[in-house]
Each structure stands twice: as C-alpha cells, then as structure tokens.
Design a protein around this motif. Structure first.
Motif, PDB file in Angstrom:
ATOM      1  N   ALA A 172       1.803   1.717  -2.815  1.00 10.41           N
ATOM      2  CA  ALA A 172       0.916   2.726  -4.155  1.00 10.41           C
ATOM      3  C   ALA A 172       0.533   3.906  -3.878  1.00 10.41           C
ATOM      4  O   ALA A 172       0.220   5.223  -4.794  1.00 10.41           O
ATOM      5  CB  ALA A 172      -0.434   1.399  -4.097  1.00 10.41           C
ATOM      6  N   ARG A 229      -0.910  10.032 -10.055  1.00 14.45           N
ATOM      7  CA  ARG A 229      -2.443   9.472 -10.080  1.00 14.45           C
ATOM      8  C   ARG A 229      -3.021   8.987 -11.851  1.00 14.45           C
ATOM      9  O   ARG A 229      -3.145   7.910 -11.967  1.00 14.45           O
ATOM     10  CB  ARG A 229      -3.661  10.986 -10.072  1.00 14.45           C
ATOM     11  CG  ARG A 229      -4.230   9.881  -9.358  1.00 14.45           C
ATOM     12  CD  ARG A 229      -5.535  10.708  -9.163  1.00 14.45           C
ATOM     13  NE  ARG A 229      -5.129  11.827  -8.136  1.00 14.45           N
ATOM     14  CZ  ARG A 229      -6.318  12.538  -7.567  1.00 14.45           C
ATOM     15  NH1 ARG A 229      -6.942  12.485  -8.419  1.00 14.45           N
ATOM     16  NH2 ARG A 229      -5.969  13.300  -6.515  1.00 14.45           N
ATOM     17  N   ILE A 263       0.703  -1.202   0.041  1.00 13.95           N
ATOM     18  CA  ILE A 263       0.286   0.121   0.135  1.00 13.95           C
ATOM     19  C   ILE A 263       0.565   1.114   0.101  1.00 13.95           C
ATOM     20  O   ILE A 263       0.385   2.502  -1.013  1.00 13.95           O
ATOM     21  CB  ILE A 263      -1.006  -0.085   1.566  1.00 13.95           C
ATOM     22  CG1 ILE A 263      -1.703  -1.086   1.580  1.00 13.95           C
ATOM     23  CG2 ILE A 263      -1.918   1.288   1.356  1.00 13.95           C
ATOM     24  CD1 ILE A 263      -2.864  -1.384   1.874  1.00 13.95           C
ATOM     25  N   ASN A 266      -8.699   5.328  -5.676  1.00 13.04           N
ATOM     26  CA  ASN A 266     -10.179   5.939  -4.038  1.00 13.04           C
ATOM     27  C   ASN A 266      -9.375   5.160  -3.164  1.00 13.04           C
ATOM     28  O   ASN A 266      -9.371   5.417  -1.675  1.00 13.04           O
ATOM     29  CB  ASN A 266     -11.552   5.597  -4.640  1.00 13.04           C
ATOM     30  CG  ASN A 266     -11.812   6.312  -5.571  1.00 13.04           C
ATOM     31  OD1 ASN A 266     -11.259   7.708  -5.545  1.00 13.04           O
ATOM     32  ND2 ASN A 266     -12.828   6.243  -6.203  1.00 13.04           N
ATOM     33  N   PHE A 267      -9.111   3.647  -3.288  1.00 10.65           N
ATOM     34  CA  PHE A 267      -8.808   2.953  -1.873  1.00 10.65           C
ATOM     35  C   PHE A 267      -6.868   4.060  -1.285  1.00 10.65           C
ATOM     36  O   PHE A 267      -7.289   3.519  -0.541  1.00 10.65           O
ATOM     37  CB  PHE A 267      -8.298   1.473  -2.244  1.00 10.65           C
ATOM     38  CG  PHE A 267      -8.118   0.646  -1.069  1.00 10.65           C
ATOM     39  CD1 PHE A 267      -8.929   0.298  -0.744  1.00 10.65           C
ATOM     40  CD2 PHE A 267      -6.447   0.466  -1.314  1.00 10.65           C
ATOM     41  CE1 PHE A 267      -8.697  -0.298   0.892  1.00 10.65           C
ATOM     42  CE2 PHE A 267      -6.151  -0.747   0.179  1.00 10.65           C
ATOM     43  CZ  PHE A 267      -7.312  -0.862   0.947  1.00 10.65           C
ATOM     44  N   VAL A 268      -6.964   4.027  -2.302  1.00 11.84           N
ATOM     45  CA  VAL A 268      -5.286   4.559  -1.537  1.00 11.84           C
ATOM     46  C   VAL A 268      -5.925   5.651  -0.626  1.00 11.84           C
ATOM     47  O   VAL A 268      -5.097   6.521   0.021  1.00 11.84           O
ATOM     48  CB  VAL A 268      -3.809   4.889  -2.712  1.00 11.84           C
ATOM     49  CG1 VAL A 268      -3.308   5.482  -2.362  1.00 11.84           C
ATOM     50  CG2 VAL A 268      -4.001   3.617  -3.089  1.00 11.84           C
ATOM     51  N   GLN A 270      -3.153   4.841 -12.107  1.00  9.92           N
ATOM     52  CA  GLN A 270      -4.867   4.858 -12.271  1.00  9.92           C
ATOM     53  C   GLN A 270      -4.452   3.142 -13.380  1.00  9.92           C
ATOM     54  O   GLN A 270      -4.683   2.067 -13.156  1.00  9.92           O
ATOM     55  CB  GLN A 270      -5.639   5.273 -12.790  1.00  9.92           C
ATOM     56  CG  GLN A 270      -6.527   5.540 -11.651  1.00  9.92           C
ATOM     57  CD  GLN A 270      -6.932   6.420 -12.602  1.00  9.92           C
ATOM     58  OE1 GLN A 270      -6.759   7.573 -13.018  1.00  9.92           O
ATOM     59  NE2 GLN A 270      -8.644   7.087 -11.510  1.00  9.92           N
ATOM     60  N   LEU A 271      -3.263   3.551 -14.414  1.00  7.38           N
ATOM     61  CA  LEU A 271      -3.292   2.738 -15.890  1.00  7.38           C
ATOM     62  C   LEU A 271      -2.729   1.352 -14.890  1.00  7.38           C
ATOM     63  O   LEU A 271      -2.578  -0.146 -16.026  1.00  7.38           O
ATOM     64  CB  LEU A 271      -2.314   3.333 -16.260  1.00  7.38           C
ATOM     65  CG  LEU A 271      -2.854   4.695 -17.735  1.00  7.38           C
ATOM     66  CD1 LEU A 271      -2.534   5.365 -18.292  1.00  7.38           C
ATOM     67  CD2 LEU A 271      -4.073   4.188 -18.111  1.00  7.38           C
ATOM     68  N   MET A 272      -1.375   1.684 -14.165  1.00  9.21           N
ATOM     69  CA  MET A 272      -0.977   0.572 -13.732  1.00  9.21           C
ATOM     70  C   MET A 272      -1.721  -0.850 -12.916  1.00  9.21           C
ATOM     71  O   MET A 272      -1.557  -1.617 -12.342  1.00  9.21           O
ATOM     72  CB  MET A 272       0.221   0.975 -12.645  1.00  9.21           C
ATOM     73  CG  MET A 272       1.446   1.598 -13.759  1.00  9.21           C
ATOM     74  SD  MET A 272       2.062   0.404 -15.001  1.00  9.21           S
ATOM     75  CE  MET A 272       1.527   1.531 -16.229  1.00  9.21           C
ATOM     76  N   GLY A 273      -3.254  -0.298 -12.382  1.00 13.91           N
ATOM     77  CA  GLY A 273      -3.938  -1.111 -12.108  1.00 13.91           C
ATOM     78  C   GLY A 273      -3.956  -0.528 -10.405  1.00 13.91           C
ATOM     79  O   GLY A 273      -4.724  -1.351  -9.669  1.00 13.91           O
ATOM     80  N   ILE A 274      -3.759   0.506  -9.819  1.00 15.98           N
ATOM     81  CA  ILE A 274      -4.080   0.714  -8.275  1.00 15.98           C
ATOM     82  C   ILE A 274      -5.006   1.450  -8.226  1.00 15.98           C
ATOM     83  O   ILE A 274      -5.971   2.062  -9.374  1.00 15.98           O
ATOM     84  CB  ILE A 274      -2.437   1.960  -8.335  1.00 15.98           C
ATOM     85  CG1 ILE A 274      -1.083   1.093  -8.133  1.00 15.98           C
ATOM     86  CG2 ILE A 274      -2.887   2.337  -7.081  1.00 15.98           C
ATOM     87  CD1 ILE A 274      -0.068   1.977  -7.901  1.00 15.98           C
ATOM     88  N   ASN A 275      -5.712   1.302  -7.166  1.00 16.35           N
ATOM     89  CA  ASN A 275      -7.565   1.496  -6.499  1.00 16.35           C
ATOM     90  C   ASN A 275      -7.075   3.044  -5.906  1.00 16.35           C
ATOM     91  O   ASN A 275      -6.786   2.951  -5.291  1.00 16.35           O
ATOM     92  CB  ASN A 275      -7.628   0.321  -6.118  1.00 16.35           C
ATOM     93  CG  ASN A 275      -9.507   0.910  -6.023  1.00 16.35           C
ATOM     94  OD1 ASN A 275     -10.068   2.280  -6.184  1.00 16.35           O
ATOM     95  ND2 ASN A 275     -10.195   0.278  -5.433  1.00 16.35           N
TER      96      ASN A 275
END
Lengths: 409, 287
Positions: free
Chosen positions: B161, B169, B158, B180-182, B173-178
């Motif tokens: 991330a 940002r 985390i 909103n969760f972060v 996001q393109l790398m698949g990190i959420n």
C-alpha cells in the motif's frame, strides 16, 4: 503591442507609486524617527529594534521576490546576506578606513559605497546560484540553496585574513567574525535603513507591475505554459536571482553596519529559515506588503516577549513563537478551514472599514467607479491551477476508521 | 586492524546511522510528498528520552531503548495527526513551514524542560573508547534494520500500500487504500528508525543537547537527496556516501574545518550531474 520593449524600458516611464498606505506608513515612521532622533528620546535598545526591523524588511523583500513571485524555494538567503555583510564591511574597513583617516570621510557615503560593493558581490553569487536553478526543480533546488548557504558559512568561518589587515595595526577579521570600528551613529542608522527599504519596495512594486513582473509571475504559475507563450524563462530566472541576491547583500551590509561585531556562524540555515522564510510565508506568499507587516510583527513580538519573559521563562518565548507559527500556517492553508477563512480575514475587515468611511460610488460617473485599467486583473482571483488531488480526494476519500484495503483476502 | 580499516569501518557505521535517519526523510517524502524538517528533532527527543529513563530513572539499557523507540513512534504519529494532517492537500511550502514550526516547538519545549546545558549519557560504558566494536554493532544493526525495512516494503500488504501511495496517491485512494493510515504508518516507521539512530548517535557522542538533532538531520536530509529523495535504496547509498566523506575529511588535518562545505559541495555536484539524485526518478512535466 507595437511598441518594442527592452528589459529595462519600464524605468523610462518613471516610477509610479501605488499602495499608498504602505508608503504613508513608512513616511510617517521615518518622520517620527527623525523627530525622536533629534530630540534624543529613545533608548539605544529601541534604535536597535528599529534597525533590526529595517534590515529584516529588506531581506524579507529579497526572499519574497524569489519565493513569492518566481515560485522557487530558497533556503540559503542568509548566505547572500553573509556575503554582503562580510564583503561590504571588509571593504569599508580596509579601503574606506584609510581614506577616512586622512580626510574625515563621511560615514553615510562610506555605508552607501559598501552597500553597493556588498550587494554586487552577493549578486555575482546570485548569478552562480541561478545556474543550478535552471536545471533543478522544487525541493532539489531548495537543498542546493541550503548547501550554498552552509558552504558560505563554513568559508567565512575558516578564512583568516588578519595578515592583510595587520598592516594597519587593528584586526578587523578573526576566525569568529568581523569587528569594525566604522560603526555608524546609531541615532541615524535606522532611518537610512528604512529609506533603503522604502526604495527597494517602490522598485520591486514597479518591477512587478511591468511586463517583466508579469512574466516572472507567469513562470511561477506555470513554467511550461509561460515558455510556450514566449517568456524567456532562463533570463527571468537569472534576473530574479541576481536582483534578489543584490538586495540580500545590501541587507547584509545594513545588518553589518548595525552591529558592533558579528560572526559568520549566525548566517546558517536556521537563520535562512526561521528569520527569513518564515516571515515571508507568514506575510503571505506573493504579497509584498504582507511580508513587511509580518517582519514588523515578528520582530516586535520577539522583542516584547523577550523583555516580558526573563530568566528560566526565556525559552517560553520560542514555544509561543512556534505555536503561533503552526497555528497561523494551519489557519491560512488548511483545506477544511476554507469557508471560515473566507469569512474572517484581513481583506474582508479592511473592505468593511473602507466601505464605512468612503462614499458610495456614483454608478453614472465612470471615472470614479472603474478600477484603474493599467493595474491589470486581480491575480489572486484567477484560478491558474486546478489541484487534481483536491477534486479526487473530496469525492472518494475513504473514512479514517475503515481499513477496507486490508480485508481483501 | 590498521588505522585505515578502523577509519573505513567507522565511516560505514556513521553512514549507517545517516542512512537510518535518511530513510525517515525519504519515506515521508515519497509517500506524503513533504519535507519533514522536524525529523532531526525526533532524534533529539529519542536521545532525551534515553537520558530521562537511563540517567534519571536508572532503568536497564534495553528497556530505555525500547521506551525511546515507542515514545518516538508515538510522537511521530502525534505530530502527523496534529500538524500535518490538517494541511493535507495544501501547498507543499505551507507544510514545510509547519514542519519547521514543529521542529522549533520541540526544541524549545526540551530547552524549557532541561535547559540548554549538554548532558552526558553513556548508555554502554563497556563500549566507551572502543570504536571498532561500536562501529561493528552500529553497522550490523543498521544493516539488519534496512534489510527488514526492504522486506517489509516489498512483501507485506502495508508495504504494498505504501508503494502504491507513493506511486499515485489518487489512484491508490480509488483502489480503496486508506491513505491516511498509510501515511501514519510511514511516520511511525520513520520515527522509530530515528530513535534507533539516536541510540547509535549517543554511542558515538554521548552528549545530549536540545539542538543535537539539527546537524545529523540536515546531513541525513542531504544523504536522502544525494540518493534521490523518495528512493529507499537511494537513502542507504546516500547515507554511506555522507558517512565516508565526513569520516575521511575529518581524518585529514587540513580539511577538518571544511568537512561540512565539502559534503555540501559534493551534494551540489551530484545534483548538477543528476538533477534528481543518484537513484531518483525523473518526472516528465505536463501543462
């Protein structure tokens, strides 16, 4: 354009007046006010409310110039107001009082002179603040202006010049604030405040429509591009800060004149934010009329709620105020509410009402149908920036529930 | 210990508290790119939570502290979800004003519930009147938390991330990190640290009022800016600097009432020399 322009050449053309309805509103207000004052109908608290609306409009115009049109965030406008209030009232008290005691000095002229003094001193500080504004950007500038406001507050809280004024026998300045006995007759003060506000609105409207105003807005939209097009960014930043500080200083003097006594502690960052910035944002950034209406609405709302909710419920006023603030900002700005917003807003409402009352335009008559060419383009409709974030996020936003990135290993 | 060392220890402890609060500001700024003006009021809510559980319900101290931390964490997450998430992607000023609205809302709700009278909360009666021990405990816990935070940011998934989101940002996001969760995790950590800071603040001044959060909030914000907002070591250095200035200015009789002005003047001077704080990154702007 072959004509050589100087920085103040637009004044030569004379002031033009547009957005008639705002001025009409003001004129009607002042006229009604005159009648009321002559007939002596309203209570003192009503006059106070009007005075409050008046000086709030002036200070909000001042901040609107910096935030809405220059595009810099200032969290310390209460500092300029404080400087204006204290220097203006001090000047009035110490210099003019001695004149007044000799030969019945008219209070209106005393107020006018102290407005110029307070405004000028605030403008000098506006110049000082504009220097870091040339070097700092965005949030860093915001914190410097906040720091400036707090430094001014601490300074005025601690300075004690009773010894100077004691010669006259009456202390005009204590560590807690300033007490002045030059209190303007409250029946007339708010009319003067509204007249001053009107003057500033006409002035700034004209400034913004001039090439200088266009340059200022170009800096807001894209500073580097403006610089590349030959806009003198340094000059305009200093110019806007000085002008804004002057107006804020005048607002301070008007505030001071409307109070029997006031303390430096009032002008802290909470005042800058809650009573000035919030109104500018609620009214719509870069929309002078919106700010004025917001000042009116917020002051009235505060006043009404205060009289309706008394005792233990008084705090409920702040809860309602905060809720309204959050809801309005989210409604005005949330990306997902955009289609809704475009359908239901004041402009659409206004246009529908206008369409009902005005005759359909005659397409064969170019004089009637075309918009005034000198007014320029409608700035709100020209996209100046394409937010890359918005493009990226709408297409590839992962859903909230899945934590894809967790399950890599 | 001599007076000077007591003072220096107190300064470091105060700096530690400021650093804990500043971390909340700086992390949220670095990751969500917003100034969370409501952060100071999380401290206030934490202190009131301790007041309710400890003074009114009479729970043991350790439970009170845990409840305060959990409550503040949930509050931080709730605020982020309700007020800031709808505005993601809109202008920074709109988010700033919402934060101000949230701060105002929290203050007025607490005012409504508990009235404006200050209330006494003595969490550790044995430490009352023992500034050295208070300072040592504060400093120790603050250091521990900061080390833990740095380890968390640098060595967990985390944390990685979070660094990625603060860097870019869109790419994250393109790398698949959420994202909103972060951002939610960031708010949770910041609010939990604010609750801890609230406990330390109560150890120093055992009074709760509904406006108590604004002063430490604004000072910690200045600390974050001094260190370079968005930079975690910067927030710690800034916090320590603010603590030192405040404690030493307060100890000199003539300067006492000018403490705030001096702090802000130093902030302005530092920003004029280094426009993005001591450890802040300067960004090149492109058209």
């Amino acid at each position: 354009m072959s004509e050589k322009r100087t920085y103040f050449s637009y004044f030569k053309k004379g002031l033009t007046i547009r957005n008639y309805w705002v001025y009409t509103l003001f004129a009607v207000f002042i006229a009604i006010g005159l009648v009321l004052s002559i007939t002596n109908l309203p209570k003192a608290s009503t006059y106070q409310l009007f005075e409050q609306i008046g000086y709030t409009i002036v200070i909000v115009i001042s901040l609107s110039l910096v935030v809405g049109f220059l595009g810099e965030l200032s969290l310390g406008h209460a500092g300029f107001m404080s400087i204006g209030a204290f220097t203006g009232m001090f000047f009035q008290q110490v210099v003019l009082n001695s004149l007044a005691s000799q030969k019945g000095f008219p209070a209106a002229i005393a107020l006018f002179i102290s407005m110029i003094v307070g405004g000028t001193v605030a403008a000098i500080f506006g110049f000082i603040i504009s220097l870091p504004a040339l070097r700092l950007k965005g949030d860093y500038l915001a914190i410097v202006t906040l720091a400036f406001g707090e430094i001014v507050k601490v300074f005025f809280q601690n300075i004690d010049i009773q010894s100077i004024t004691n010669k006259k026998g009456s202390p005009v300045w204590s560590t807690t604030g300033i007490i002045h006995d030059f209190r303007f007759d409250y029946k007339w003060l708010y009319i003067i405040i509204f007249a001053i506000a009107l003057l500033f609105i006409v002035m700034i409207r004209n400034l913004l429509r001039s090439p200088h105003g266009r340059n200022i807005m170009a800096i807001r939209d894209n500073e580097i591009a403006a610089k590349a097009m030959g806009v003198n960014v340094t000059f305009y930043k200093i110019f806007v800060f000085v002008l804004s500080a002057f107006i804020a200083g005048v607002a301070g003097v008007l505030f001071g004149a409307s109070q029997a006594t006031f303390a430096a502690a009032k002008f802290d960052y909470n005042y800058s934010i809650n009573n000035i910035l919030v109104i500018v944002v609620l009214g719509g950034m870069g929309n002078l009329e919106g700010s004025i209406i917001a000042a009116l609405v917020v002051a009235l709302l505060n006043n009404r709620l205060q009289s309706v909710l008394s005792g233990d419920l008084a705090a409920l006023k702040n809860v309602i105020y905060a809720m309204v603030l959050i809801v309005v900002v989210i409604y005005n700005n949330a990306p997902f509410l955009k289609p809704f917003r475009e359908k239901y807003n004041f402009r659409v409402l206004f246009n529908t009402i206008k369409a009902k009352f005005s005759k359909p335009k005659d397409p064969d008559d170019p004089e009637k149908g075309l918009p005034d060419p000198s007014y320029g383009a409608d700035w709100s409709k020209i996209p100046t920036k394409i937010p890359m974030d918005a493009i990226v996020t709408t297409d590839v936003l992962p859903s909230n529930e899945t934590d894809d990135w967790k399950g890599e290993n | 210990m001599s007076d000077f060392w007591t003072l220096a220890l107190g300064a470091l402890a105060l700096g530690g508290v400021y650093a804990l609060i500043a971390l909340g500001y700086t992390m949220v700024y670095g990751i969500a790119k917003m100034l969370n003006f409501a952060h100071g009021d999380i401290i206030m809510v934490g202190a009131y939570s301790a007041f309710v559980t400890f003074m009114m319900l009479g729970m043991p101290v350790w439970l009170c502290i845990i409840i305060a931390i959990i409550f503040c964490t949930l509050l931080g997450i709730g605020i982020e979800k309700a007020a800031y998430r709808p505005l993601r992607g809109s202008s920074p000023l709109a988010i700033l004003i919402t934060a101000i609205g949230v701060s105002y809302l929290m203050e007025s709700i607490v005012y409504l519930a508990f009235s404006s009278a200050p209330k006494n909360v003595v969490l550790f009666p044995s430490l009352q009147g023992n500034p050295t021990a208070t300072a040592l405990i504060t400093l120790g816990v603050a250091t521990l938390l900061m080390v833990a935070l740095v380890l968390f940011i640098n060595y967990t998934k985390i944390g990685k991330a979070m660094r990625a989101v603060s860097e870019d940002r869109g790419a994250a996001q393109l790398m698949g990190i959420n994202v909103n969760f972060v951002i939610m995790v960031t708010f949770a950590i910041g609010s939990a640290l604010a609750a801890v800071a609230a406990v330390f603040w109560l150890m120093k001044t055992p009074l709760v009022t509904y406006t108590m959060g604004s002063l430490p909030g604004i000072k910690a914000f200045s600390a974050a800016v001094i260190g370079g907002i968005g930079s975690i070591p910067g927030a710690m250095i800034g916090g320590i600097i603010m603590g030192l200035i405040e404690t030493f200015c307060d100890s000199i009789p003539g300067l006492q009432s000018y403490t705030m002005a001096i702090e802000f003047a130093i902030l302005v001077i530092i920003l004029l020399i280094r426009p993005s704080g001591l450890l802040g990154k300067t960004k090149r702007e492109k058209v």
